[in-house]
Design a protein around this motif. Structure first.
Motif, PDB file in Angstrom:
ATOM      1  N   PHE A  74       0.835  -1.202   0.000  1.00 53.67           N
ATOM      2  CA  PHE A  74       0.000   0.000   0.000  1.00 53.67           C
ATOM      3  C   PHE A  74       0.873   1.258   0.000  1.00 53.67           C
ATOM      4  O   PHE A  74       0.664   2.176  -0.802  1.00 53.67           O
ATOM      5  CB  PHE A  74      -0.918  -0.022   1.222  1.00 53.67           C
ATOM      6  N   PHE A  75       1.877   1.286   0.863  1.00 55.59           N
ATOM      7  CA  PHE A  75       2.753   2.461   0.929  1.00 55.59           C
ATOM      8  C   PHE A  75       3.558   2.635  -0.358  1.00 55.59           C
ATOM      9  O   PHE A  75       3.798   3.757  -0.810  1.00 55.59           O
ATOM     10  CB  PHE A  75       3.698   2.354   2.125  1.00 55.59           C
ATOM     11  N   THR A  76       3.975   1.530  -0.955  1.00 55.42           N
ATOM     12  CA  THR A  76       4.710   1.611  -2.216  1.00 55.42           C
ATOM     13  C   THR A  76       3.850   2.237  -3.305  1.00 55.42           C
ATOM     14  O   THR A  76       4.328   3.027  -4.125  1.00 55.42           O
ATOM     15  CB  THR A  76       5.171   0.209  -2.654  1.00 55.42           C
ATOM     16  N   ASN A  77       2.564   1.914  -3.294  1.00 54.14           N
ATOM     17  CA  ASN A  77       1.663   2.429  -4.326  1.00 54.14           C
ATOM     18  C   ASN A  77       1.304   3.903  -4.110  1.00 54.14           C
ATOM     19  O   ASN A  77       1.203   4.669  -5.067  1.00 54.14           O
ATOM     20  CB  ASN A  77       0.389   1.595  -4.373  1.00 54.14           C
ATOM     21  N   VAL A  78       1.063   4.299  -2.859  1.00 53.84           N
ATOM     22  CA  VAL A  78       0.615   5.669  -2.605  1.00 53.84           C
ATOM     23  C   VAL A  78       1.761   6.615  -2.284  1.00 53.84           C
ATOM     24  O   VAL A  78       1.582   7.834  -2.294  1.00 53.84           O
ATOM     25  CB  VAL A  78      -0.423   5.719  -1.453  1.00 53.84           C
ATOM     26  N   GLY A  79       2.946   6.063  -2.009  1.00 53.06           N
ATOM     27  CA  GLY A  79       4.068   6.899  -1.575  1.00 53.06           C
ATOM     28  C   GLY A  79       4.455   7.968  -2.570  1.00 53.06           C
ATOM     29  O   GLY A  79       4.923   9.046  -2.187  1.00 53.06           O
ATOM     30  N   GLY A  80       4.258   7.700  -3.861  1.00 49.81           N
ATOM     31  CA  GLY A  80       4.623   8.674  -4.881  1.00 49.81           C
ATOM     32  C   GLY A  80       3.850   9.971  -4.783  1.00 49.81           C
ATOM     33  O   GLY A  80       4.286  11.001  -5.305  1.00 49.81           O
ATOM     34  N   SER A  81       2.686   9.943  -4.118  1.00 45.51           N
ATOM     35  CA  SER A  81       1.886  11.163  -3.964  1.00 45.51           C
ATOM     36  C   SER A  81       2.018  11.752  -2.564  1.00 45.51           C
ATOM     37  O   SER A  81       1.253  12.634  -2.182  1.00 45.51           O
ATOM     38  CB  SER A  81       0.408  10.861  -4.251  1.00 45.51           C
ATOM     39  N   MET A  82       3.004  11.262  -1.804  1.00 45.91           N
ATOM     40  CA  MET A  82       3.223  11.757  -0.442  1.00 45.91           C
ATOM     41  C   MET A  82       4.429  12.694  -0.405  1.00 45.91           C
ATOM     42  O   MET A  82       5.166  12.829  -1.383  1.00 45.91           O
ATOM     43  CB  MET A  82       3.413  10.574   0.511  1.00 45.91           C
ATOM     44  N   SER A  83       4.634  13.315   0.732  1.00 46.48           N
ATOM     45  CA  SER A  83       5.747  14.255   0.893  1.00 46.48           C
ATOM     46  C   SER A  83       7.079  13.511   0.847  1.00 46.48           C
ATOM     47  O   SER A  83       7.144  12.291   1.034  1.00 46.48           O
ATOM     48  CB  SER A  83       5.625  14.985   2.236  1.00 46.48           C
ATOM     49  N   PHE A  84       8.166  14.273   0.620  1.00 44.34           N
ATOM     50  CA  PHE A  84       9.498  13.666   0.533  1.00 44.34           C
ATOM     51  C   PHE A  84       9.869  12.957   1.839  1.00 44.34           C
ATOM     52  O   PHE A  84      10.458  11.867   1.818  1.00 44.34           O
ATOM     53  CB  PHE A  84      10.542  14.731   0.200  1.00 44.34           C
ATOM     54  N   VAL A  85       9.515  13.564   2.967  1.00 46.43           N
ATOM     55  CA  VAL A  85       9.857  12.957   4.268  1.00 46.43           C
ATOM     56  C   VAL A  85       9.168  11.599   4.418  1.00 46.43           C
ATOM     57  O   VAL A  85       9.788  10.621   4.858  1.00 46.43           O
ATOM     58  CB  VAL A  85       9.454  13.904   5.421  1.00 46.43           C
ATOM     59  N   ASN A  86       7.898  11.538   4.027  1.00 44.03           N
ATOM     60  CA  ASN A  86       7.183  10.264   4.110  1.00 44.03           C
ATOM     61  C   ASN A  86       7.776   9.229   3.163  1.00 44.03           C
ATOM     62  O   ASN A  86       7.917   8.057   3.514  1.00 44.03           O
ATOM     63  CB  ASN A  86       5.701  10.466   3.784  1.00 44.03           C
ATOM     64  N   ARG A  87       8.127   9.662   1.956  1.00 41.75           N
ATOM     65  CA  ARG A  87       8.744   8.739   1.000  1.00 41.75           C
ATOM     66  C   ARG A  87      10.075   8.226   1.537  1.00 41.75           C
ATOM     67  O   ARG A  87      10.419   7.049   1.364  1.00 41.75           O
ATOM     68  CB  ARG A  87       8.954   9.428  -0.356  1.00 41.75           C
ATOM     69  N   MET A  88      10.804   9.087   2.187  1.00 41.81           N
ATOM     70  CA  MET A  88      12.103   8.704   2.740  1.00 41.81           C
ATOM     71  C   MET A  88      11.941   7.637   3.828  1.00 41.81           C
ATOM     72  O   MET A  88      12.689   6.652   3.869  1.00 41.81           O
ATOM     73  CB  MET A  88      12.802   9.937   3.321  1.00 41.81           C
ATOM     74  N   ALA A  89      10.919   7.803   4.674  1.00 39.58           N
ATOM     75  CA  ALA A  89      10.678   6.829   5.743  1.00 39.58           C
ATOM     76  C   ALA A  89      10.241   5.483   5.171  1.00 39.58           C
ATOM     77  O   ALA A  89      10.674   4.419   5.636  1.00 39.58           O
ATOM     78  CB  ALA A  89       9.629   7.364   6.712  1.00 39.58           C
ATOM     79  N   ILE A  90       9.385   5.519   4.142  1.00 41.02           N
ATOM     80  CA  ILE A  90       8.911   4.276   3.534  1.00 41.02           C
ATOM     81  C   ILE A  90      10.051   3.550   2.822  1.00 41.02           C
ATOM     82  O   ILE A  90      10.177   2.324   2.901  1.00 41.02           O
ATOM     83  CB  ILE A  90       7.763   4.585   2.538  1.00 41.02           C
ATOM     84  N   ALA A  91      10.888   4.302   2.122  1.00 39.19           N
ATOM     85  CA  ALA A  91      11.966   3.703   1.337  1.00 39.19           C
ATOM     86  C   ALA A  91      13.117   3.202   2.191  1.00 39.19           C
ATOM     87  O   ALA A  91      13.941   2.400   1.721  1.00 39.19           O
ATOM     88  CB  ALA A  91      12.482   4.726   0.319  1.00 39.19           C
ATOM     89  N   ASN A  92      13.188   3.643   3.432  1.00 36.99           N
ATOM     90  CA  ASN A  92      14.331   3.290   4.288  1.00 36.99           C
ATOM     91  C   ASN A  92      13.879   2.670   5.604  1.00 36.99           C
ATOM     92  O   ASN A  92      14.334   3.054   6.674  1.00 36.99           O
ATOM     93  CB  ASN A  92      15.175   4.538   4.551  1.00 36.99           C
ATOM     94  N   GLN A  93      12.982   1.716   5.496  1.00 37.41           N
ATOM     95  CA  GLN A  93      12.495   1.069   6.707  1.00 37.41           C
ATOM     96  C   GLN A  93      13.591   0.283   7.431  1.00 37.41           C
ATOM     97  O   GLN A  93      13.485   0.048   8.639  1.00 37.41           O
ATOM     98  CB  GLN A  93      11.314   0.157   6.366  1.00 37.41           C
ATOM     99  N   TRP A  94      14.620  -0.105   6.720  1.00 38.53           N
ATOM    100  CA  TRP A  94      15.761  -0.782   7.339  1.00 38.53           C
ATOM    101  C   TRP A  94      16.383   0.073   8.439  1.00 38.53           C
ATOM    102  O   TRP A  94      16.955  -0.448   9.395  1.00 38.53           O
ATOM    103  CB  TRP A  94      16.822  -1.108   6.289  1.00 38.53           C
ATOM    104  N   LEU A  95      16.227   1.401   8.303  1.00 38.85           N
ATOM    105  CA  LEU A  95      16.794   2.335   9.273  1.00 38.85           C
ATOM    106  C   LEU A  95      15.712   3.092  10.035  1.00 38.85           C
ATOM    107  O   LEU A  95      15.847   3.333  11.246  1.00 38.85           O
ATOM    108  CB  LEU A  95      17.706   3.330   8.552  1.00 38.85           C
TER     109      LEU A  95
END
Length: 511
Positions: free
Chosen positions: A315-336
């Motif tokens: 879900f986050f992968t699909n909607v993340g493109g329409s979210m803020s940069f900070v949110n995209r950063m958190a979704i893309a870097n869950q390892w950290l």
């Protein structure tokens, strides 16, 4: 010392670079910039009137099944038969447990597994308000009047069983949940029959009558009926997700079509806490209600651990493109950043429900007098189980919260595990995406977790590809009207819903 500082700074810089690279290269679904409206709505006054007439039938389900007023359900059976003669004449029709309705439109290739569309004829009560009796001109194809119904007028623009058509809307209890979907399915099948379209595989419609009170006599019996006939469905489509209008989901700058690929489980328990009773003039140091308060505080403070399941990650992968940069950063870097992401998600009621088994304290009972200490206090706690958590896990969680106290724990209401998670790489799911694009091209279609209960759960015994989605675009006010006051369905949504289901029925084997 300087060397150590340089090493630490170097590590921080390296982490920043990695985080940025992962953010910019993460495979977020591209936001569809299509500004067209897609399929152009064609108003069908006859279809609108058929739904309007159905909304005038007060088919309310409440309490135990034995307390039902079955008369409206008899009426709606007669009404559907009179409204859709072609469907009844050209399908195999059976009644399951008297009020469950099943239609089978035969396809040309019996070797293919059929597809199934669900709905239900029952609605929730209209609410508590000033009640008056009304006897209006209630539409019916055979011109015979339906009985007068009680109308709740307060806080409704039109009576909940008026079926009023005004302001580009169709008003009434059940217009969204879910007679709108029921009638749109019948309209879609009716259109197939009128145009002599023959699908490759059988198409089934199945309508329960007690979904709002658990579905045990409706959907459960229909699913058993299919199981006994050894029918395995290639796809099962039910209510669940919606198309959420841009701005109605915090942080997402787009319309989002959320398709339920799973639903949460359900467990309610009554916890009886024992203590010393007596007169309030001589209270014990620890009362039963005080002990209950400690347990309740434990349950609310130490809830089951949140997690980002594979479904929600998708879900986050699909909607993340329409979210803020900070949110995209958190979704893309869950390892950290997963702890930070989960911390933010659990602060919001809606997103918290997506990442954990929720805990809700709902009822409490103690003394009946202000100066009497009850020797026993009971309260009810409801859990909605995240896929991956089990009823056994929750019971262990309760045992930890009640440790050290004299308690009795009793399961109440329906108990069910979280559903299986349906895959998204199937023809059935891809056709949903295609049909959404047909009616709302700019909406982001994404798998989702349905937090409420649906009839779909019961059909796991006859199908693995189960999807919960109603193709209507809805804003926050309209969403709040479901099970509340002033429920209505826009004519545009209704026409598009009919087209959506007809599109799936016509194109299922063209994919």
């Amino acid at each position: 010392m300087k060397k150590l500082i340089f090493i630490i700074v170097g590590i921080i810089i390296l982490l920043i670079i990695i985080v940025l690279i992962k953010t910019f290269t993460y495979p977020f679904k591209k936001v569809n910039a299509n500004t067209s409206d897609g399929w152009k709505m064609m108003k069908d006054d006859s279809a609108i009137q058929r739904l309007s007439g159905g909304l005038k039938i007060p088919s309310v389900s409440s309490g135990e099944l034995g307390e039902f007023n079955y008369s409206p359900f008899d009426t709606i059976k007669q009404y559907l038969k009179a409204s859709y003669p072609l469907v009844y004449q050209n399908t195999e029709f059976v009644e399951v447990n008297t009020y469950g309705l099943v239609f089978r439109l035969k396809g040309s290739n019996p070797s293919l597994n059929p597809i199934l569309f669900l709905s239900h004829t029952d609605v929730v009560p209209p609410g508590e308000a000033e009640v008056k009796n009304k006897s209006e001109n209630i539409f019916r194809p055979d011109d015979k009047p339906l009985p007068a119904v009680s109308e709740v007028s307060e806080e409704w623009d039109f009576g909940p069983f008026s079926g009023a058509v005004a302001n580009g809307r169709i008003y009434g209890r059940g217009s969204i949940d879910m007679k709108g979907m029921l009638f749109s399915l019948l309209e879609s099948m009716n259109n197939l029959i009128k145009t002599k379209h023959i699908s490759q595989r059988d198409i089934y419609l199945a309508f329960g009558f007690d979904e709002e009170v658990g579905g045990q006599q409706g959907a459960a019996k229909i699913a058993e009926h299919f199981k006994n006939k050894n029918i395995e469905f290639d796809a099962v489509y039910d209510e669940g997700g919606l198309i959420l209008e841009k701005g109605s989901v915090n942080g997402i700058n787009s319309d989002v079509a959320v398709i339920g690929c799973a639903e949460k489980g359900f467990l309610s328990v009554k916890i009886k806490v024992k203590g010393l009773g007596g007169h309030s003039s001589m209270p014990p140091t620890e009362s039963a209600i005080g002990k209950a308060a400690i347990i309740m505080q434990r349950l609310e403070k130490d809830q089951m651990k949140p997690t980002v399941t594979p479904l929600i990650n998708q879900f986050f992968t699909n909607v993340g493109g329409s979210m803020s940069f900070v949110n995209r950063m958190a979704i893309a870097n869950q390892w950290l950043l997963k702890p930070i992401l989960l911390s933010q998600l659990t602060k919001n009621n809606s997103t918290n429900a997506l990442v954990r088994t929720t805990t809700a304290l709902t009822m409490m009972k103690g003394s009946d007098a202000p100066n009497v200490l009850s020797p026993e206090v009971e309260f009810v706690v409801n859990f909605r189980l995240l896929p991956g958590n089990t009823v056994k896990d929750v019971k262990q969680h309760i045992a930890e919260a009640t440790k050290g106290f004299d308690v009795e724990i009793e399961e109440i209401d329906t108990v069910k595990e979280a559903s299986a998670v349906s895959p998204t790489n199937t023809k059935a799911f891809k056709l949903i995406e295609s049909a959404i694009k047909e009616i709302h091209p700019s909406a982001i279609a994404t798998p989702y977790l349905t937090v409420g209960a649906t009839d779909a759960y019961k059909y796991q015994i006859v199908g693995k590809n189960i999807y919960r989605f109603m193709p209507i675009k809805i804003n926050n006010a309209e969403k709040q009207s479901i099970h509340s006051t002033n429920e209505y369905l826009s004519i545009e949504n209704y026409m598009k819903m009919i087209h959506y289901f007809e599109y799936i029925m016509r194109n299922y084997d063209k994919q």
